[in-house]
Design an enzyme around this catalytic site. Structure first.
Site, PDB file in Angstrom:
ATOM      1  N   GLU A 138       1.032  -1.162  -0.176  1.00 35.11           N
ATOM      2  CA  GLU A 138       0.007  -0.042   0.048  1.00 35.11           C
ATOM      3  C   GLU A 138       0.993   1.285   0.118  1.00 35.11           C
ATOM      4  O   GLU A 138       1.741   1.195   0.745  1.00 35.11           O
ATOM      5  CB  GLU A 138      -0.969  -0.023   1.198  1.00 35.11           C
ATOM      6  CG  GLU A 138      -1.773   1.204   1.232  1.00 35.11           C
ATOM      7  CD  GLU A 138      -2.788   1.602   2.423  1.00 35.11           C
ATOM      8  OE1 GLU A 138      -3.510   2.430   2.189  1.00 35.11           O
ATOM      9  OE2 GLU A 138      -2.664   0.737   3.362  1.00 35.11           O
ATOM     10  N   GLU A 178       5.024   4.695   3.305  1.00 31.44           N
ATOM     11  CA  GLU A 178       4.583   5.989   4.042  1.00 31.44           C
ATOM     12  C   GLU A 178       5.791   7.019   4.005  1.00 31.44           C
ATOM     13  O   GLU A 178       6.773   6.763   4.671  1.00 31.44           O
ATOM     14  CB  GLU A 178       3.741   5.973   5.479  1.00 31.44           C
ATOM     15  CG  GLU A 178       3.477   7.251   6.168  1.00 31.44           C
ATOM     16  CD  GLU A 178       2.721   8.163   5.378  1.00 31.44           C
ATOM     17  OE1 GLU A 178       1.567   7.606   4.623  1.00 31.44           O
ATOM     18  OE2 GLU A 178       3.039   9.442   5.210  1.00 31.44           O
ATOM     19  N   ASP A 220      -3.435  11.662  -1.822  1.00 31.42           N
ATOM     20  CA  ASP A 220      -3.433  13.144  -1.873  1.00 31.42           C
ATOM     21  C   ASP A 220      -3.578  13.694  -3.351  1.00 31.42           C
ATOM     22  O   ASP A 220      -3.056  13.208  -4.069  1.00 31.42           O
ATOM     23  CB  ASP A 220      -1.922  14.099  -1.409  1.00 31.42           C
ATOM     24  CG  ASP A 220      -1.629  13.566  -0.042  1.00 31.42           C
ATOM     25  OD1 ASP A 220      -2.563  13.417   0.843  1.00 31.42           O
ATOM     26  OD2 ASP A 220      -0.424  13.257   0.421  1.00 31.42           O
ATOM     27  N   LYS A 252      -3.105  21.533  -7.838  1.00 31.73           N
ATOM     28  CA  LYS A 252      -2.444  22.190  -8.682  1.00 31.73           C
ATOM     29  C   LYS A 252      -2.071  21.529 -10.131  1.00 31.73           C
ATOM     30  O   LYS A 252      -1.352  20.578  -9.686  1.00 31.73           O
ATOM     31  CB  LYS A 252      -1.448  23.269  -8.329  1.00 31.73           C
ATOM     32  CG  LYS A 252      -1.814  24.302  -7.106  1.00 31.73           C
ATOM     33  CD  LYS A 252      -0.797  25.233  -6.814  1.00 31.73           C
ATOM     34  CE  LYS A 252      -1.230  26.168  -5.788  1.00 31.73           C
ATOM     35  NZ  LYS A 252      -0.224  26.415  -4.773  1.00 31.73           N
ATOM     36  N   THR A 287     -10.597   2.407   5.040  1.00 32.90           N
ATOM     37  CA  THR A 287      -9.141   3.162   5.644  1.00 32.90           C
ATOM     38  C   THR A 287      -9.686   4.224   6.532  1.00 32.90           C
ATOM     39  O   THR A 287     -10.885   4.557   6.839  1.00 32.90           O
ATOM     40  CB  THR A 287      -8.464   3.480   4.273  1.00 32.90           C
ATOM     41  OG1 THR A 287      -9.298   4.743   3.910  1.00 32.90           O
ATOM     42  CG2 THR A 287      -8.370   2.669   3.264  1.00 32.90           C
ATOM     43  N   GLU A 288      -8.674   4.690   7.229  1.00 27.53           N
ATOM     44  CA  GLU A 288      -8.992   5.671   8.068  1.00 27.53           C
ATOM     45  C   GLU A 288      -9.725   6.995   7.350  1.00 27.53           C
ATOM     46  O   GLU A 288     -11.070   7.457   8.031  1.00 27.53           O
ATOM     47  CB  GLU A 288      -8.046   6.440   8.625  1.00 27.53           C
ATOM     48  CG  GLU A 288      -7.639   5.814  10.024  1.00 27.53           C
ATOM     49  CD  GLU A 288      -6.625   6.643  10.848  1.00 27.53           C
ATOM     50  OE1 GLU A 288      -5.425   6.758   9.873  1.00 27.53           O
ATOM     51  OE2 GLU A 288      -6.687   6.796  11.921  1.00 27.53           O
ATOM     52  N   GLU A 316     -11.610   6.820   4.521  1.00 27.15           N
ATOM     53  CA  GLU A 316     -12.834   6.288   4.190  1.00 27.15           C
ATOM     54  C   GLU A 316     -13.963   6.310   5.237  1.00 27.15           C
ATOM     55  O   GLU A 316     -15.016   6.641   4.878  1.00 27.15           O
ATOM     56  CB  GLU A 316     -12.529   5.022   3.539  1.00 27.15           C
ATOM     57  CG  GLU A 316     -13.860   4.252   3.024  1.00 27.15           C
ATOM     58  CD  GLU A 316     -13.483   2.886   2.443  1.00 27.15           C
ATOM     59  OE1 GLU A 316     -12.353   2.469   2.444  1.00 27.15           O
ATOM     60  OE2 GLU A 316     -14.538   2.376   1.718  1.00 27.15           O
TER      61      GLU A 316
END
Ligand code: SAM
Length: 212
Positions: A43, A68, A117, A121, A192-193, A195
């Site tokens: 992930e 991460e 994320d 832009k 997920t958190e 979600e």
């Protein structure tokens, strides 16, 4: 997700046996680290690791690696492992831009992206994890019959992600704009958190499963 800097988080991560500290040394040898031949599933941008921890606990037949980039967030995933240790789950603190330096060609069986994320832009489009630039990296590390699954509540990001597919040589195998009301794609879904947070606000969750 970027939590406030937590004092000592880098030191705690440096000491943790759940973190692979020199992941480039494992390139082509991840199965040795797990001491089995089970498929490798990753992930990217796992945040605090709730989704991956639950997935790994439910699937001991696979090896899981959470990637991460921020220490403060990764620390939470480590704390979860300290409470409930799993032999088939490990973490890497890195920017996913370096993915191909860490996994060999075809070494990964499946990739998950969850609530990546948005980088709204246009000039930052290449930083979006479902962008064509990242799809090229995934293409190199994913097994020929491998799958990538992406979930988000951000419709603009999701539409962008769908538009990127054909350009990068991928195709959608399954798509939904409302996962939680999709009888075909919902079964087995692990929240997920993000979600949990966004679906509680009433936001529909988009998901695709893609392959080449
Ligand atoms: N996946 C989790 C969820 O669904 O609850 C967290 C979502 S959060 C919005 C996105 C996470 O991806 C953040 O923790 C961020 O630090 C991480 N991230 C973003 N870009 C990344 C990159 N290039 N490499 C590694 N992690 C990244």
């Amino acid at each position: 997700m970027r939590l406030r800097n937590i004092a000592g988080s880098r030191e705690k991560i440096a000491e943790s046996s759940f973190v692979v500290h020199k992941p480039w040394e494992q390139r082509g040898k991840w199965r040795e680290l797990f001491k089995n031949d089970n498929p490798i599933v990753i992930e990217i941008g796992m945040g605090k690791g709730k989704f991956l921890h639950e997935l790994a606990a439910a699937n001991p037949q696979n090896n899981y690696i959470g990637i991460e980039k921020y220490s403060s967030v990764l620390l939470r995933a480590i704390q979860k492992m300290e409470e409930d240790e799993l032999p088939n789950l490990r973490f890497i603190r890195m920017d996913a831009e370096g993915l191909t330096g860490v996994f060999d060609k075809g070494e990964v069986e499946k990739i998950y992206l969850n609530f990546s994320d948005p980088w709204p832009k246009e000039r930052h489009a290449g930083r979006r994890l479902p962008s064509r630039q990242f799809l090229e990296r995934y293409d190199q590390v994913l097994a020929p019959d491998g799958r990538l699954e992406f979930k988000t509540d951000n419709r603009e990001l999701f539409d962008f992600a769908l538009d990127e597919l054909s350009e990068a040589g991928w195709r959608a195998e399954a798509v939904t704009y409302d996962l939680h009301h999709d009888d075909a794609m919902l079964p087995g879904n692990i929240m997920t958190e993000y979600e949990e947070r966004f679906s509680a606000m009433g936001n529909p969750i988009c998901k695709y499963i893609i392959c080449r």
